[in-house]
Enzyme design. Structure first.
Site, PDB file in Angstrom:
ATOM      1  N   LYS A  78       0.856  -1.190   0.000  1.00 42.07           N
ATOM      2  CA  LYS A  78       0.000   0.000   0.000  1.00 42.07           C
ATOM      3  C   LYS A  78       0.883   1.228   0.000  1.00 42.07           C
ATOM      4  CE  LYS A  78      -4.239   1.695   0.587  1.00 42.07           C
ATOM      5  NZ  LYS A  78      -3.999   2.641  -0.505  1.00 42.07           N
ATOM      6  N   LYS A 102       5.166   2.252   8.534  1.00 44.67           N
ATOM      7  CA  LYS A 102       3.966   2.993   8.949  1.00 44.67           C
ATOM      8  C   LYS A 102       2.776   2.058   9.156  1.00 44.67           C
ATOM      9  CE  LYS A 102       3.613   6.632   6.439  1.00 44.67           C
ATOM     10  NZ  LYS A 102       3.333   7.621   5.371  1.00 44.67           N
ATOM     11  N   LYS A 114       5.393   2.443  -2.857  1.00 40.49           N
ATOM     12  CA  LYS A 114       5.212   3.848  -3.243  1.00 40.49           C
ATOM     13  C   LYS A 114       5.451   3.952  -4.731  1.00 40.49           C
ATOM     14  CE  LYS A 114       4.435   7.821  -1.067  1.00 40.49           C
ATOM     15  NZ  LYS A 114       3.840   8.037   0.241  1.00 40.49           N
ATOM     16  N   THR A 198      -5.087  12.409   6.936  1.00 38.51           N
ATOM     17  CA  THR A 198      -3.680  12.536   7.337  1.00 38.51           C
ATOM     18  C   THR A 198      -3.512  13.715   8.286  1.00 38.51           C
ATOM     19  OG1 THR A 198      -3.123  11.635   5.169  1.00 38.51           O
ATOM     20  CG2 THR A 198      -1.306  12.537   6.460  1.00 38.51           C
ATOM     21  N   ASN A 229      -2.733  19.053   0.940  1.00 35.43           N
ATOM     22  CA  ASN A 229      -3.713  18.230   1.642  1.00 35.43           C
ATOM     23  C   ASN A 229      -3.368  18.109   3.130  1.00 35.43           C
ATOM     24  OD1 ASN A 229      -4.196  15.297   2.745  1.00 35.43           O
ATOM     25  ND2 ASN A 229      -5.912  15.754   1.422  1.00 35.43           N
TER      26      ASN A 229
HETATM   27  N1  LIG Z   1      -1.721  13.007   1.061  1.00 36.87           N
HETATM   28  C1  LIG Z   1      -1.611  12.103   2.016  1.00 36.87           C
HETATM   29  O1  LIG Z   1      -2.604  11.468   2.417  1.00 36.87           O
HETATM   30  C2  LIG Z   1      -0.297  11.849   2.670  1.00 36.87           C
HETATM   31  C3  LIG Z   1       0.810  12.629   2.440  1.00 36.87           C
HETATM   32  N2  LIG Z   1       1.928  12.431   3.175  1.00 36.87           N
HETATM   33  C4  LIG Z   1       3.106  13.270   2.984  1.00 36.87           C
HETATM   34  O2  LIG Z   1       2.800  14.619   3.325  1.00 36.87           O
HETATM   35  C5  LIG Z   1       3.600  15.518   2.534  1.00 36.87           C
HETATM   36  C6  LIG Z   1       2.686  16.480   1.795  1.00 36.87           C
HETATM   37  O3  LIG Z   1       1.790  15.725   1.003  1.00 36.87           O
HETATM   38  P1  LIG Z   1       0.420  16.345   0.457  1.00 36.87           P
HETATM   39  O4  LIG Z   1      -0.100  17.347   1.400  1.00 36.87           O
HETATM   40  O5  LIG Z   1      -0.417  15.203   0.039  1.00 36.87           O
HETATM   41  O6  LIG Z   1       0.959  17.068  -0.851  1.00 36.87           O
HETATM   42  P2  LIG Z   1       0.313  18.288  -1.648  1.00 36.87           P
HETATM   43  O7  LIG Z   1       0.856  18.189  -3.008  1.00 36.87           O
HETATM   44  O8  LIG Z   1      -1.160  18.329  -1.444  1.00 36.87           O
HETATM   45  O9  LIG Z   1       0.922  19.576  -0.900  1.00 36.87           O
HETATM   46  C7  LIG Z   1       2.286  19.787  -0.748  1.00 36.87           C
HETATM   47  C8  LIG Z   1       2.459  21.157  -0.134  1.00 36.87           C
HETATM   48  O10 LIG Z   1       3.813  21.372   0.199  1.00 36.87           O
HETATM   49  C9  LIG Z   1       4.292  22.563  -0.451  1.00 36.87           C
HETATM   50  N3  LIG Z   1       5.711  22.383  -0.734  1.00 36.87           N
HETATM   51  C10 LIG Z   1       6.308  21.512  -1.571  1.00 36.87           C
HETATM   52  N4  LIG Z   1       7.640  21.634  -1.497  1.00 36.87           N
HETATM   53  C11 LIG Z   1       7.887  22.594  -0.570  1.00 36.87           C
HETATM   54  C12 LIG Z   1       9.060  23.174  -0.039  1.00 36.87           C
HETATM   55  N5  LIG Z   1      10.260  22.792  -0.445  1.00 36.87           N
HETATM   56  N6  LIG Z   1       8.922  24.141   0.910  1.00 36.87           N
HETATM   57  C13 LIG Z   1       7.710  24.528   1.327  1.00 36.87           C
HETATM   58  N7  LIG Z   1       6.548  24.020   0.862  1.00 36.87           N
HETATM   59  C14 LIG Z   1       6.656  23.073  -0.084  1.00 36.87           C
HETATM   60  C15 LIG Z   1       3.428  22.682  -1.683  1.00 36.87           C
HETATM   61  O11 LIG Z   1       3.469  23.996  -2.180  1.00 36.87           O
HETATM   62  P3  LIG Z   1       2.873  24.368  -3.644  1.00 36.87           P
HETATM   63  O12 LIG Z   1       1.392  24.110  -3.551  1.00 36.87           O
HETATM   64  O13 LIG Z   1       3.221  25.797  -3.798  1.00 36.87           O
HETATM   65  O14 LIG Z   1       3.543  23.429  -4.608  1.00 36.87           O
HETATM   66  C16 LIG Z   1       2.079  22.295  -1.086  1.00 36.87           C
HETATM   67  O15 LIG Z   1       1.554  23.368  -0.318  1.00 36.87           O
HETATM   68  C17 LIG Z   1       4.453  14.613   1.632  1.00 36.87           C
HETATM   69  O16 LIG Z   1       5.664  14.352   2.285  1.00 36.87           O
HETATM   70  C18 LIG Z   1       3.633  13.332   1.558  1.00 36.87           C
HETATM   71  O17 LIG Z   1       4.415  12.206   1.244  1.00 36.87           O
HETATM   72  C19 LIG Z   1       2.014  11.477   4.144  1.00 36.87           C
HETATM   73  C20 LIG Z   1       0.962  10.671   4.394  1.00 36.87           C
HETATM   74  C21 LIG Z   1      -0.247  10.717   3.614  1.00 36.87           C
HETATM   75  O1  LIG Z   2      -3.304   6.222   1.801  1.00 34.84           O
HETATM   76  C1  LIG Z   2      -2.434   5.452   1.469  1.00 34.84           C
HETATM   77  O2  LIG Z   2      -2.656   4.304   1.127  1.00 34.84           O
HETATM   78  C2  LIG Z   2      -0.979   5.843   1.458  1.00 34.84           C
HETATM   79  C3  LIG Z   2      -0.711   7.279   1.760  1.00 34.84           C
HETATM   80  C4  LIG Z   2       0.748   7.544   1.635  1.00 34.84           C
HETATM   81  O3  LIG Z   2       1.283   7.490   0.549  1.00 34.84           O
HETATM   82  C5  LIG Z   2       1.553   7.807   2.808  1.00 34.84           C
HETATM   83  O4  LIG Z   2       1.101   7.535   3.928  1.00 34.84           O
HETATM   84  O5  LIG Z   2       2.706   8.255   2.657  1.00 34.84           O
END
Ligand SMILES: NC(=O)C1=CN([C@@H]2O[C@H](COP(=O)(O)OP(=O)(O)OC[C@H]3O[C@@H](n4cnc5c(N)ncnc54)[C@H](OP(=O)(O)O)[C@@H]3O)[C@@H](O)[C@H]2O)C=CC1
Ligand SMILES: O=C(O)CCC(=O)C(=O)O
Length: 424
Positions: A78, A102, A114, A198, A229
């Site tokens: 996953k 995780k 991934k 998340t 997100n």
């Molecule tokens: N979505 C999920 O359910 C999950 C996500 N994660 C992790 O959480 C993190 C964020 O994911 P997610 O929210 O889904 O991603 P998104 O693409 O929705 O958002 C990423 C955010 O981070 C910003 N960003 C990217 N690079 C930088 C940087 N160098 N400095 C400051 N801001 C930055 C982006 O800015 P901009 O919009 O301007 O590009 C955006 O606001 C990742 O590490 C991901 O692996 C972990 C578990 C689950």
């Molecule tokens: O929702 C999932 O299955 C995985 C989310 C994810 O990529 C993460 O937790 O980093």
């Protein structure tokens, strides 16, 4: 066995090595057999594909796509799919291994995987992104499957992309297959609560950690890096629990207001401004680097890897770091942060709320039944709290930081399961 500091790495950290350095320390403390260590350190499968996509101007561009299955010991693999310029094999390998740990930390029956494509979705039209996602799904059709490998969203992807993946996979199979992917839109088998899951898990573990540290949430301040997100939902939910969110950020920069950012307004502004906070009023613009060193109680890095590193770690003033992003802290920074006595709720625990609700989505798809938001939230909150308490207990018992304790919980579960399965 005494806690051994992870070996510091040179220069900019390779995410896979960053993962390995913590894995090594936790394995040593657990006394993990060398054979099992070797099994777990190597991804089970690595797939690299070339994806020719017709762009809107008629030219054909070739993208490189990856899917790494780290482990299927606990169950089908996953993990999300990332669309970002920085995607590369080492990053995807690290992210896949983090998924294994995780899922084990929150005790859900999945292995870790991934995927990612090196691309810049910000510069692509919706049509180009759709063709890319369909090409990726086509190329991975024998990898994915509801009992095999189940993708989900990550940076740069969301429900829209998961809908295209589900549709393409279903066309290939000749039948609608909801359970092949999670994080789908609600109308096509998505789960209530997945979008915010998340960020909600970040909030739940942050509240649990604040209780241990005796920080009153109604008097606490917070800074959140990343406003996608994870970051925007974490900011909103922490604000709802009484915290003053003094700063938020995205790639355009960071936005600071000592009295607190109005999160709903920031979300609305971002949604009406092509997804960017650029120009957000009611806050002073500072750099992302400055955000990390603000004198707040809680720091939530929720953007990308390696943002807290040996250069800025000595200047971090937060009492608590809750990692919304995967791998936001380098292993070199670990040592500095630990010496400063800052508690870190590590990524493999703090951001596991997403995969937990993905698991619920998969369960609902397989049952052909829909849970209420209340049921999803109650169950995921309980899983996150139990996981926090378990990791906290191990960290106290072995006198190790929460990160090493989380790895220990995960490695112990995966290695025991491996031994029970046998056959090697
Ligand atoms: N979505 C999920 O359910 C999950 C996500 N994660 C992790 O959480 C993190 C964020 O994911 P997610 O929210 O889904 O991603 P998104 O693409 O929705 O958002 C990423 C955010 O981070 C910003 N960003 C990217 N690079 C930088 C940087 N160098 N400095 C400051 N801001 C930055 C982006 O800015 P901009 O919009 O301007 O590009 C955006 O606001 C990742 O590490 C991901 O692996 C972990 C578990 C689950
Ligand atoms: O929702 C999932 O299955 C995985 C989310 C994810 O990529 C993460 O937790 O980093």
């Amino acid at each position: 066995m005494a806690y051994i500091e992870p070996a510091p790495l040179k220069d900019k950290e390779n995410p896979f090595e960053a993962m390995m350095s913590r894995f090594k320390v936790a394995s040593q403390i657990l006394g993990l057999e060398e054979e099992i260590y070797n099994v777990l350190k190597n991804p089970a499968r690595q797939v690299i594909v070339s994806l020719p996509v017709t762009m809107d101007d008629g030219t054909i561009k070739v993208f490189e796509g990856y899917r790494v299955i780290h482990s299927t010991i606990l169950g089908p693999s996953k993990g999300g799919i990332r669309f970002d310029m920085a995607v590369n094999l080492d990053e995807v390998k690290a992210l896949a291994a983090w998924m294994t740990w995780k899922c084990a930390v929150v005790d859900i029956p999945y292995g870790g995987a991934k995927g990612g494509v090196a691309c810049n979705p910000r510069e692509m039209s919706a049509g180009e992104i759709e063709r890319l996602m369909r090409a990726y799904t086509q190329a991975m059709a024998d990898v994915f499957g509801p009992d095999q490998d189940i993708p989900a969203p990550d940076m740069g992807t969301g429900p829209r992309e998961m809908a295209w993946l589900m549709d393409q996979y279903s066309r290939i199979q000749g039948m609608t297959t909801h359970a092949v992917v999670t994080g789908k839109p609600l109308v096509m088998g998505g789960s209530l609560g997945r979008t915010e899951a998340t960020g909600r898990g970040v909030m739940v573990t942050a509240m649990a950690a604040m209780e241990k540290l005796k920080i009153n949430p109604y008097k606490a301040t917070c800074a959140v890096q990343g406003f996608g997100n994870v970051g925007s939902w974490a900011a909103r939910l922490l604000h709802e629990r009484g915290l003053i969110v003094q700063a938020v950020s995205d790639l355009s920069g960071a936005y600071y207001n000592e009295k607190g950012i109005e999160i709903d307004k920031a979300v609305q502004y971002r949604d009406n401004n092509k997804g960017s906070l650029e120009g957000f009023a009611g806050a002073e613009k500072i750099s992302n680097e400055d955000l990390l060193t603000l004198p707040v109680d809680l720091l939530v890095p929720a953007a990308t890897e390696d943002v807290i590193n040996s250069t800025n770690a000595p200047n971090i003033k937060a009492k608590l770091i809750v990692e919304g992003a995967n791998g936001p802290t380098s292993s070199k920074a670990d040592n500095v942060i630990n010496e400063k006595g800052i508690m870190v709720v590590p990524d493999i625990l703090a951001n596991a709320g997403g995969v937990t609700v993905s698991y619920f989505e998969w369960v609902q798809n397989r049952l052909g039944y829909k849970w209420t938001a209340d049921r999803v939230n109650r169950r995921s909150d309980r899983i996150m709290k139990d996981a926090f308490n378990n990791v906290y207990r191990v960290s106290q018992e072995y006198k190790v930081p929460m990160r090493i304790a989380a790895y220990m919980v995960a490695i112990d579960k995966v290695s025991k399961t491996y031994k029970f399965r046998g056959g090697y």
